[in-house]
Design a protein around this motif. Sequence first.
Motif, PDB file in Angstrom:
ATOM      1  N   THR A   8     -37.092  -1.555  69.079  1.00 36.73           N
ATOM      2  CA  THR A   8     -35.953  -1.274  68.234  1.00 36.73           C
ATOM      3  C   THR A   8     -36.010  -2.184  66.951  1.00 36.73           C
ATOM      4  N   PRO A   9     -35.242  -1.851  66.025  1.00 32.17           N
ATOM      5  CA  PRO A   9     -35.156  -3.008  64.952  1.00 32.17           C
ATOM      6  C   PRO A   9     -34.426  -4.235  65.645  1.00 32.17           C
ATOM      7  N   ILE A  10     -34.616  -5.405  64.802  1.00 32.77           N
ATOM      8  CA  ILE A  10     -34.001  -6.398  65.592  1.00 32.77           C
ATOM      9  C   ILE A  10     -32.677  -6.735  64.823  1.00 32.77           C
ATOM     10  N   TYR A  11     -31.451  -6.762  65.242  1.00 31.48           N
ATOM     11  CA  TYR A  11     -30.342  -6.516  64.463  1.00 31.48           C
ATOM     12  C   TYR A  11     -29.891  -7.965  64.092  1.00 31.48           C
ATOM     13  N   TYR A  12     -29.248  -7.759  62.659  1.00 33.12           N
ATOM     14  CA  TYR A  12     -28.596  -8.877  62.078  1.00 33.12           C
ATOM     15  C   TYR A  12     -27.580  -9.517  62.863  1.00 33.12           C
ATOM     16  N   VAL A  13     -27.347 -10.830  63.017  1.00 28.91           N
ATOM     17  CA  VAL A  13     -26.012 -11.543  63.761  1.00 28.91           C
ATOM     18  C   VAL A  13     -24.921 -12.008  62.799  1.00 28.91           C
ATOM     19  N   GLY A  20     -23.810   2.261  66.079  1.00 30.21           N
ATOM     20  CA  GLY A  20     -25.355   2.574  65.604  1.00 30.21           C
ATOM     21  C   GLY A  20     -26.275   1.737  66.176  1.00 30.21           C
ATOM     22  N   HIS A  21     -26.127   0.371  66.436  1.00 29.07           N
ATOM     23  CA  HIS A  21     -27.148  -0.285  67.079  1.00 29.07           C
ATOM     24  C   HIS A  21     -27.305   0.312  68.599  1.00 29.07           C
ATOM     25  N   ALA A  22     -26.288   0.624  69.267  1.00 29.97           N
ATOM     26  CA  ALA A  22     -26.277   0.942  70.493  1.00 29.97           C
ATOM     27  C   ALA A  22     -27.056   2.231  70.524  1.00 29.97           C
ATOM     28  N   TYR A  23     -26.999   3.086  69.514  1.00 33.13           N
ATOM     29  CA  TYR A  23     -27.724   4.365  69.565  1.00 33.13           C
ATOM     30  C   TYR A  23     -29.028   4.328  69.432  1.00 33.13           C
ATOM     31  N   THR A  24     -29.551   3.418  68.725  1.00 31.99           N
ATOM     32  CA  THR A  24     -31.080   3.085  68.594  1.00 31.99           C
ATOM     33  C   THR A  24     -31.734   2.614  69.670  1.00 31.99           C
ATOM     34  N   THR A  25     -30.890   1.346  70.392  1.00 31.01           N
ATOM     35  CA  THR A  25     -31.395   1.066  71.525  1.00 31.01           C
ATOM     36  C   THR A  25     -31.357   1.811  72.682  1.00 31.01           C
ATOM     37  N   VAL A 258     -36.424 -12.715  54.368  1.00 29.99           N
ATOM     38  CA  VAL A 258     -36.035 -12.567  55.955  1.00 29.99           C
ATOM     39  C   VAL A 258     -36.665 -11.096  56.173  1.00 29.99           C
ATOM     40  N   TRP A 259     -36.911 -10.065  55.460  1.00 28.98           N
ATOM     41  CA  TRP A 259     -37.850  -9.035  55.833  1.00 28.98           C
ATOM     42  C   TRP A 259     -39.255  -9.221  56.462  1.00 28.98           C
ATOM     43  N   PHE A 260     -39.780 -10.325  55.392  1.00 27.80           N
ATOM     44  CA  PHE A 260     -41.354 -10.567  55.988  1.00 27.80           C
ATOM     45  C   PHE A 260     -40.991 -11.297  57.242  1.00 27.80           C
ATOM     46  N   VAL A 264     -42.359  -9.335  61.507  1.00 29.46           N
ATOM     47  CA  VAL A 264     -43.302 -10.271  62.050  1.00 29.46           C
ATOM     48  C   VAL A 264     -43.037 -10.107  63.533  1.00 29.46           C
ATOM     49  N   ASN A 265     -41.634 -10.153  63.850  1.00 22.40           N
ATOM     50  CA  ASN A 265     -41.261 -10.101  65.253  1.00 22.40           C
ATOM     51  C   ASN A 265     -41.995  -9.398  66.439  1.00 22.40           C
ATOM     52  N   TYR A 266     -42.343  -8.105  65.738  1.00 21.75           N
ATOM     53  CA  TYR A 266     -43.277  -7.300  66.381  1.00 21.75           C
ATOM     54  C   TYR A 266     -44.313  -7.853  67.108  1.00 21.75           C
ATOM     55  N   VAL A 287     -36.352   3.230  64.457  1.00 24.57           N
ATOM     56  CA  VAL A 287     -35.574   2.658  63.415  1.00 24.57           C
ATOM     57  C   VAL A 287     -34.545   3.631  63.045  1.00 24.57           C
ATOM     58  N   GLY A 288     -33.502   3.055  62.408  1.00 26.65           N
ATOM     59  CA  GLY A 288     -32.612   4.044  61.475  1.00 26.65           C
ATOM     60  C   GLY A 288     -33.253   4.511  60.165  1.00 26.65           C
ATOM     61  N   LYS A 289     -32.595   5.571  59.438  1.00 27.53           N
ATOM     62  CA  LYS A 289     -33.324   5.997  58.216  1.00 27.53           C
ATOM     63  C   LYS A 289     -33.164   4.772  57.047  1.00 27.53           C
ATOM     64  N   ASP A 290     -32.168   4.035  57.177  1.00 26.27           N
ATOM     65  CA  ASP A 290     -32.048   2.856  56.253  1.00 26.27           C
ATOM     66  C   ASP A 290     -32.901   2.109  56.242  1.00 26.27           C
ATOM     67  N   ILE A 291     -33.966   1.856  57.088  1.00 23.40           N
ATOM     68  CA  ILE A 291     -34.941   0.847  57.031  1.00 23.40           C
ATOM     69  C   ILE A 291     -36.312   1.225  57.258  1.00 23.40           C
ATOM     70  N   LEU A 292     -36.379   2.616  56.927  1.00 19.20           N
ATOM     71  CA  LEU A 292     -37.591   3.161  56.947  1.00 19.20           C
ATOM     72  C   LEU A 292     -38.684   2.670  55.944  1.00 19.20           C
ATOM     73  N   ALA A 316     -37.758   7.742  62.432  1.00 21.31           N
ATOM     74  CA  ALA A 316     -36.487   7.285  61.905  1.00 21.31           C
ATOM     75  C   ALA A 316     -35.475   8.296  62.248  1.00 21.31           C
ATOM     76  N   HIS A 317     -34.444   7.764  63.138  1.00 20.95           N
ATOM     77  CA  HIS A 317     -33.300   8.621  63.407  1.00 20.95           C
ATOM     78  C   HIS A 317     -32.216   8.585  62.395  1.00 20.95           C
ATOM     79  N   GLY A 318     -31.332   9.546  62.254  1.00 21.40           N
ATOM     80  CA  GLY A 318     -30.187   9.826  61.504  1.00 21.40           C
ATOM     81  C   GLY A 318     -28.971   8.757  61.626  1.00 21.40           C
ATOM     82  N   TRP A 319     -27.973   9.008  60.946  1.00 19.93           N
ATOM     83  CA  TRP A 319     -26.910   8.030  60.734  1.00 19.93           C
ATOM     84  C   TRP A 319     -25.709   8.526  61.388  1.00 19.93           C
ATOM     85  N   TRP A 320     -24.847   7.896  62.400  1.00 21.00           N
ATOM     86  CA  TRP A 320     -23.589   8.253  62.724  1.00 21.00           C
ATOM     87  C   TRP A 320     -22.467   7.827  61.747  1.00 21.00           C
ATOM     88  N   THR A 321     -21.772   8.737  61.549  1.00 18.45           N
ATOM     89  CA  THR A 321     -20.460   8.416  60.536  1.00 18.45           C
ATOM     90  C   THR A 321     -19.187   8.702  61.531  1.00 18.45           C
TER      91      THR A 321
END
Length: 702
Positions: A8-13, A20-25, A258-260, A264-266, A287-292, A316-321
């Motif tokens: 999954t993406p690693i989520y910001y703290v 949204g985070h729950a969805y991807t995970t 921060v993205w570099f 690399v976490n993967y 990932v969500g489509k925002d970070i493709l 890349a999955h879609g977005w929940w509104t």
Amino acid sequence: MARFCITTPIYYVNDVPHIGHAYTTIAADILARYHRMLGDDVFFLTGTDEHGKKVEQAAAAQGRTPRDLADSVHGRFRDLWRTLNISNDDFIRTTEDRHRRTVHDFWSRAKAAKDIFLGDYEGWYCTPCETFWTEKELIPESRPASELENAGTLMEGPVDPTGEISLPERQETIWRCPTCRRPTEKLRQPSYFFNLSGRWKYLVEHFEQHPDAIQPSSRRNEILAFLRGEDLRDLSISRTDFQWGIPVPDDSRHVIYVWFDALVNYLTATHYSPGREDFWPASIHLVGKDILRFHTVYWFAFLKSAGFPPPERVFAHGWWTVDGQKMSKSLGNVVDPFEVAQKYGTDPFRYFLFREVPFGQDGNYSNRLLEARINGDLANDLGNLLSRVVQVASKHFLDSRIPASTTHDPSTLGQDGTLLLVRREQVKKAYLDALGRIELQAALEAVWDLVREANGYVDRSRPWEHRGTPRGTASLLELLESLRFAGVLLQPFMPGISNRILHQILGREIFGSSSRPSEPETADLDRPYPFTKGCSIVKGAHLVERLDLASAVGSRESGGVPAAKMEQGGTLPKQAGVPTKEAKVTETTSNTITTSTITIDEFRKMDLRSATILEAEEVPGSKRLVKLKVDLGGESRQVVAGIRHVYTPAELPGKKVVLVANLAPAKIMGVESQGMVLAATDGDTLSLLSFDRDVGPGRKVK
Ligand code: ME8
């Protein structure tokens, strides 16, 4: 044994988790569990992204250190994954030592490949998105200077330094981020750069030659269009204006972008972790489509430079509104996954997210839709099937045990003898195909085809009337076997519910030879038919309790959705203008296009026909209702429609309309209605659906 690595993406703290985070995970968990069920060697990674200016600012705003904020928020993520029954094998934090070592090594490799160089960065930055932008990409907005703060602004227009001449108020331009629309800031500082432009050819060729590397295919097209569209600029990969990050090796004035650091976490958790080397390249980055773009353009270029193979695919999955709006604290509509899971149960929540919306597309979250799925699909379809079959079977078989010597003779069932057997095979194939393509909704639909078929079969075969006979035994064995299939296939989606189904019909919870003893395997589907011979029936509590929706109206708002704005989701079109209690609530949303989808098979269940109105008369005591007699070509029907406020009875005879011909008859104000005419509503008015060519009555509409 095939190897399967999913991330999954690693989520910001900087903030606590939301749906949204729950969805991807959960999606990653479903795929991880599915691959374990196939017998694959699975590694499932998630974690938290703890560095960067955004986290530093959030901590400062709370008067805490970034480390302290990261420690507490990362704990919330871990708690959430426990609550949602997530089966991750590792949880990485970018503040760990193991990760810092990897980032340094990775940096040094890219530097050795001559892809990192020092220069000066001048451009724009969006801290909430941690993204660099050029001015061309930003959205300018002119406002009077008095309305604006300084960040992200450039002055325009006349300025009178003496202040004596009255000039029109000075305008300033605020430069907004194209992603989150918040103001960006102008940066001017020394920076290390990554030679992205030098990797342009590799990226285009790779994505052209590997059609599955980016999915869904529409997303691949987007990335290719981006790459072909403009010159790829070199990427700034270090900053000097804050501290909270991994220092650049041998130049501690800079922290690494921060993205570099994050991407690399993967590798930290795979290639750089002894014993896990074979899990790189990852099978899927979800990932969500925002970070493709980060996961394709940047990540693939970094990997190429450092000498690593790229991941097999990025999905890349879609977005929940919520109620059609982006979730945001300021709108107060952020959906808390802890709350939803506690109120409705983890498994129903997991089910809803993937049943409601095709994976890959955007969806609109509402508790109302979730409640409809709980009552309809889980309590009615699945729960009733289980309790009916278990009830009858526990009486049919002595001591609720199905002797291993039982003979199964489907021929006693006549035409229906092999119906469920055939359906099970079809469903298994459809399910496996769907999950192979990461079509999570289609996999669930396949299981529900079996559940619905089995429910129909209970009604027809009436096993309770054949107690102790070979026919009763045969129909119960077919039903138990079908429930066993559904239980196994649902395991990745609803592990708790799946185990409870299997426990009730098998009398035990241990399946297959899986390394995790309570997980079934797909090999269980191929066990000798019918496998349930020799098992015990254990009556249990209801699988899913029905919700009392009438009393739940107030509580539905807790999903951030005002009651009056809730969608109708999944119901048949409303009968033309017939006033119902429900109609008042849904009227305001009749223009909201529901995001829930139905299958073509579900649509085909509606028998829509052309019909000619023969007669129309008022319904005594009603201002809106008209009683119609319609011709269906050889058959006439009486239908009640709420259209009198728009059509007079005199103008209706002769009109061609569309009729839902297989709607269960209902009494409306004491008058029987044997179908429903369709109309489009627009505010207070409505228009009956008609035809633009001559069509005879009773013709199929599809
Ligand atoms: O971007 N609908 O972290 P993040 C669906 N740290 N999914 C959603 C969502 C929504 N409304 N909101 C969030 C980051 N997501 C970086 C990632 S990876 C090396 C670094 C999900 O906390 C979705 O998966 O902002 C999205 O990509 C991710 O959360 C963004 O999480």
